[in-house]
Design a protein around this motif. Structure first.
Motif, PDB file in Angstrom:
ATOM      1  N   THR A  86       0.833  -1.206   0.000  1.00 59.25           N
ATOM      2  CA  THR A  86       0.000   0.000   0.000  1.00 59.25           C
ATOM      3  C   THR A  86       0.869   1.257   0.000  1.00 59.25           C
ATOM      4  OG1 THR A  86      -0.202  -0.473   2.356  1.00 59.25           O
ATOM      5  CG2 THR A  86      -2.153  -0.805   1.020  1.00 59.25           C
TER       6      THR A  86
ATOM      7  N   TRP B 153       1.141   4.016  -3.002  1.00 58.13           N
ATOM      8  CA  TRP B 153       0.939   5.428  -2.665  1.00 58.13           C
ATOM      9  C   TRP B 153       2.116   6.284  -3.150  1.00 58.13           C
ATOM     10  CZ3 TRP B 153       2.411   7.486   2.726  1.00 58.13           C
ATOM     11  CH2 TRP B 153       1.996   8.801   2.893  1.00 58.13           C
TER      12      TRP B 153
ATOM     13  N   TRP C  32       3.007   5.440  -7.328  1.00 61.98           N
ATOM     14  CA  TRP C  32       1.984   5.630  -8.357  1.00 61.98           C
ATOM     15  C   TRP C  32       1.098   6.834  -8.069  1.00 61.98           C
ATOM     16  CZ3 TRP C  32       2.549   3.152 -12.762  1.00 61.98           C
ATOM     17  CH2 TRP C  32       3.365   2.012 -12.753  1.00 61.98           C
ATOM     18  N   VAL C  33       0.437   6.822  -6.893  1.00 58.04           N
ATOM     19  CA  VAL C  33      -0.527   7.889  -6.618  1.00 58.04           C
ATOM     20  C   VAL C  33       0.164   9.248  -6.584  1.00 58.04           C
ATOM     21  CG1 VAL C  33      -2.255   8.744  -5.011  1.00 58.04           C
ATOM     22  CG2 VAL C  33      -1.972   6.282  -5.329  1.00 58.04           C
ATOM     23  N   GLN C  34       1.206   9.378  -5.773  1.00 62.21           N
ATOM     24  CA  GLN C  34       1.845  10.700  -5.611  1.00 62.21           C
ATOM     25  C   GLN C  34       2.440  11.237  -6.907  1.00 62.21           C
ATOM     26  OE1 GLN C  34       3.947  11.883  -2.215  1.00 62.21           O
ATOM     27  NE2 GLN C  34       2.004  11.895  -1.135  1.00 62.21           N
TER      28      GLN C  34
ATOM     29  N   PHE D 177      -1.064  10.256 -10.356  1.00 65.26           N
ATOM     30  CA  PHE D 177      -2.511  10.494 -10.302  1.00 65.26           C
ATOM     31  C   PHE D 177      -2.840  11.989 -10.231  1.00 65.26           C
ATOM     32  CE2 PHE D 177      -4.499   6.262  -8.820  1.00 65.26           C
ATOM     33  CZ  PHE D 177      -3.561   5.549  -9.522  1.00 65.26           C
TER      34      PHE D 177
ATOM     35  N   PRO E  99      -3.051   6.177   0.691  1.00 68.90           N
ATOM     36  CA  PRO E  99      -3.410   6.332  -0.728  1.00 68.90           C
ATOM     37  C   PRO E  99      -4.879   6.669  -0.921  1.00 68.90           C
ATOM     38  CG  PRO E  99      -2.877   4.028  -0.223  1.00 68.90           C
ATOM     39  CD  PRO E  99      -2.510   4.828   0.979  1.00 68.90           C
ATOM     40  N   THR E 100      -5.755   6.176  -0.033  1.00 64.88           N
ATOM     41  CA  THR E 100      -7.184   6.488  -0.166  1.00 64.88           C
ATOM     42  C   THR E 100      -7.419   7.995  -0.063  1.00 64.88           C
ATOM     43  OG1 THR E 100      -7.705   4.379   0.880  1.00 64.88           O
ATOM     44  CG2 THR E 100      -9.477   5.992   0.756  1.00 64.88           C
TER      45      THR E 100
ATOM     46  N   ASP F 113      -5.403  10.409  -0.695  1.00 63.95           N
ATOM     47  CA  ASP F 113      -4.888  11.107  -1.875  1.00 63.95           C
ATOM     48  C   ASP F 113      -5.770  10.882  -3.097  1.00 63.95           C
ATOM     49  OD1 ASP F 113      -2.866  12.256  -0.536  1.00 63.95           O
ATOM     50  OD2 ASP F 113      -1.241  11.090  -1.428  1.00 63.95           O
ATOM     51  N   ILE F 114      -6.179   9.621  -3.341  1.00 64.95           N
ATOM     52  CA  ILE F 114      -6.992   9.338  -4.530  1.00 64.95           C
ATOM     53  C   ILE F 114      -8.331  10.059  -4.419  1.00 64.95           C
ATOM     54  CG2 ILE F 114      -8.235   7.522  -5.761  1.00 64.95           C
ATOM     55  CD1 ILE F 114      -5.906   5.641  -5.091  1.00 64.95           C
TER      56      ILE F 114
ATOM     57  N   ILE G 116      -7.907  13.623  -5.162  1.00 68.56           N
ATOM     58  CA  ILE G 116      -7.708  13.919  -6.584  1.00 68.56           C
ATOM     59  C   ILE G 116      -9.040  13.871  -7.335  1.00 68.56           C
ATOM     60  CG2 ILE G 116      -6.683  13.020  -8.712  1.00 68.56           C
ATOM     61  CD1 ILE G 116      -4.288  12.130  -6.777  1.00 68.56           C
TER      62      ILE G 116
END
Ligand code: HEM
Ligand code: HEM
Ligand code: SF4
Ligand code: SF4
Ligand code: SF4
Lengths: 267, 248
Positions: free
Chosen positions: A220, A224, A227-229, A232, B165-166, B168-169, B172
């Motif tokens: 996770t 984060w 990929w996400v930082q 996205f 991550p939740t 942040d997503i 967004i």
């Protein structure tokens, strides 16, 4: 500069915990008194005022009844450290000799690093809202000294020096242990997580010492951070850009067919 | 050049949003944006100039938390005291149908200013229905994950690691929606009139006929007096497929 590190030898450690005291002393850490939990281990885990503890694992062994496995636990100074990546403030840096240093001036106490670290090492010090952890005594090392814990260790279970040389020494020692009653003796820290700047000689497999056998950075956290930082977030400028384009094109097109007032829009 | 469509009080206007809905919407907008800008400081990994606006990193952290609490309170307030309005909203979303699909297909063209023939829409058009689904879900996720990140010690560590991550997503997706939504609800020449619905409570009657023909007819127009079929005591019209006569 070569990596400089501590080699800890569980076969020599007597669990006197002088290293815990020396660490408190050098780093000016107040006592952190914990309730008795039915075994000899002083603290269940490191905390905001305790950078290192000696784990005292009682492990069943068919041959000897019970093994008492000691392991000095603290920050592993991972060469490719998860905490460095996770910290949004860049509070963590690697020294050129391999220590992971945390700068309390930059820290905002978000604790991302606590949950990113595969060993859960960084701990939140509530009264300052900052993270603390073992420094590998960088202040001492840059002044030409060995870390406080290694200096104080009477049985010679902690030795500070060049990582490559210590790995050679550890190999010799493990060969000796394997030949003398510890067939599962092993070295911990050479390849784990791409290399730890902390080395362990263990008389048995790591899980018998309370250490993760094949430590991994969390999926996770990787998702984060990798990929996400970085990717996205680009959706946001795309949405802003589309709105900006629309702002112009809607007005240009409204000008073209003047018979429709601007606010008329569609239909 | 015109920014927001001019507010006209010389033409007939109809009510669109109650005082409570407007108060909740704008209060939520302010707290959401405060959370967004203080959060972006960390998302972009240490934007010092943005942090400086909020009095440094510690200040930004407190603004984020206080806005988060205010946002949570506002949403709770809006739901409790505007419960009937929320139900009307939900029932309207449940009417999602063919005309909404058509709207969504044509929407990209209309967004950039092409003239398109959009079928009659209910109180909320297809795009607003999408926004009404996506944005609240993302805000809900932001709240859940946010409180977990604020008080990580009370939750299992693996849940804290999912929350990062939740948060942040959800941030967004919510922000992408809000960028388009805020633009459509103000500067877009076609739908900009809706701004006055949210600001002053009323929209131009002719605009309502044009953009939300079904809603207009049911509420103020030819079908206003009719006793509709109801769900939970709220009106539900089936005649959404065909265009009402007066909407030309
Ligand atoms: C109830 C609502 C919320 C709570 C409790 C909450 C809480 C938090 C907490 C505790 C953090 C960790 C950073 C720190 O310690 O200061 C954080 C980070 C963040 N928040 Fe929120 N938040 C909420 C709503 C929002 C909203 C509405 C947005 C934006 C739309 C947002 C965007 C962010 C972002 C971008 C970060 C940085 C994440 C990163 O470092 O990648 N938050 N939030
Ligand atoms: C940035 C400035 C914003 C403007 C100018 C704006 C404008 C508007 C307007 C004019 C409406 C009424 C649309 C209609 O007539 O049906 C509306 C509705 C709504 N707004 Fe906003 N808004 C803004 C920010 C936000 C934010 C930050 C959120 C939530 C994160 C939000 C969530 C909603 C929702 C859920 C609705 C109802 C569904 C819809 O009509 O799309 N708005 N807004
Ligand atoms: S053990 Fe944890 S805190 Fe120490 S360097 Fe590795 S990731 Fe960072
Ligand atoms: S708690 Fe401090 S060191 Fe840890 S990630 Fe947050 S800012 Fe960085
Ligand atoms: S290296 Fe220094 S800070 Fe780390 S455990 Fe030893 S004495 Fe403590």
């Amino acid at each position: 500069m070569a990596n400089m590190t501590n080699l800890y030898d569980s076969s020599k450690c007597t669990a006197c915990r002088a290293c815990q005291v020396a660490c408190k002393n050098w780093n000016q850490l107040p006592a952190s008194i914990k309730p008795f939990k039915g075994n000899y281990q002083t603290h269940e885990d490191t905390d905001g005022d305790t950078f290192t503890i000696v784990l005292m694992n009682e492990v069943d062994n068919a041959a000897s009844g019970v093994d008492w496995n000691f392991a000095k636990f603290q920050c592993m100074h991972c060469l490719d450290a998860a905490c460095v990546k996770a910290c949004p403030k860049g509070a963590y840096t690697k020294t050129e000799w391999g220590a992971t240093i945390h700068d309390p001036e930059k820290c905002i106490g978000c604790q991302y690093c606590t949950y990113a670290c595969p060993f859960g090492v960084p701990k939140h010090r509530k009264r300052e809202d900052k993270i603390t952890k073992c420094t590998l005594c960088a202040d001492r090392v840059t002044a030409g000294l060995a870390p406080a814990c290694a200096t104080t260790c009477a049985p010679g279970a902690l030795k500070f020096g060049d990582r490559d040389q210590l790995i050679e020494e550890a190999r010799d020692r493990v060969n000796y242990l394997q030949a003398n009653g510890f067939p599962n003796a092993t070295i911990y820290g050479i390849n784990e997580l791409g290399g730890l700047n902390k080395l362990y000689i263990l008389t048995d497999s790591p899980d018998k010492f309370g250490l993760p056998v094949n430590p991994k950075t969390y999926g996770t956290i990787n998702f984060w951070q990798n990929w996400v930082q970085p990717y996205f977030g680009w959706l946001i400028p795309v949405a802003l850009g589309a709105s900006a384009v629309s702002f112009i094109t809607t007005r240009l097109m409204a000008d073209k067919h003047q018979e429709h007032p601007v606010e008329g829009g569609h239909e | 050049m015109q920014w927001i469509p001019e507010y006209r009080d010389d033409v007939p206007r109809v009510e669109r949003f109650t005082w409570l809905a407007r108060f909740t919407h704008w209060g939520h907008t302010v707290t959401f944006l405060l959370c967004l800008f203080t959060g972006l400081i960390l998302f972009l990994d240490g934007v010092n100039w943005l942090a400086a606006i909020f009095g440094g990193y510690a200040g930004a952290g407190w603004v984020h938390r206080i806005s988060a609490l205010a946002m949570t309170a506002l949403i709770g307030f809006g739901i409790v005291f505007g419960f009937k309005g929320v139900l009307i909203w939900i029932v309207d979303l449940l009417r999602f149908g063919f005309n909404d699909l058509k709207f969504l297909v044509l929407f990209p063209l209309e967004f950039f200013g092409f003239k398109v023939n959009v079928p009659p829409q209910t109180r909320f058009n297809g795009g607003e229905k999408g926004n009404s689904l996506v944005t609240p879900i993302m805000v809900f996720l932001l709240m859940i994950s946010g409180y977990i990140m604020w008080f990580p010690g009370y939750f299992p560590a693996s849940l804290v690691r999912v929350a990062y991550p939740t948060h942040d997503i959800a941030m967004i997706f919510a922000t992408v929606m809000v960028c388009m939504h805020g633009y459509l609800g103000s500067f877009h020449p076609g739908s900009g009139e809706s701004f006055w619905g949210m600001w002053k409570g009323t929209v131009r009657e002719d605009w309502a006929k044009h953009h939300h023909a079904v809603w207009y007819e049911e509420t103020y127009g030819s079908m206003a007096g009719e006793k509709p079929k109801t769900i939970l005591g709220l009106p539900v019209f089936e005649e959404y497929k065909s265009k009402p006569k007066d909407a030309e």
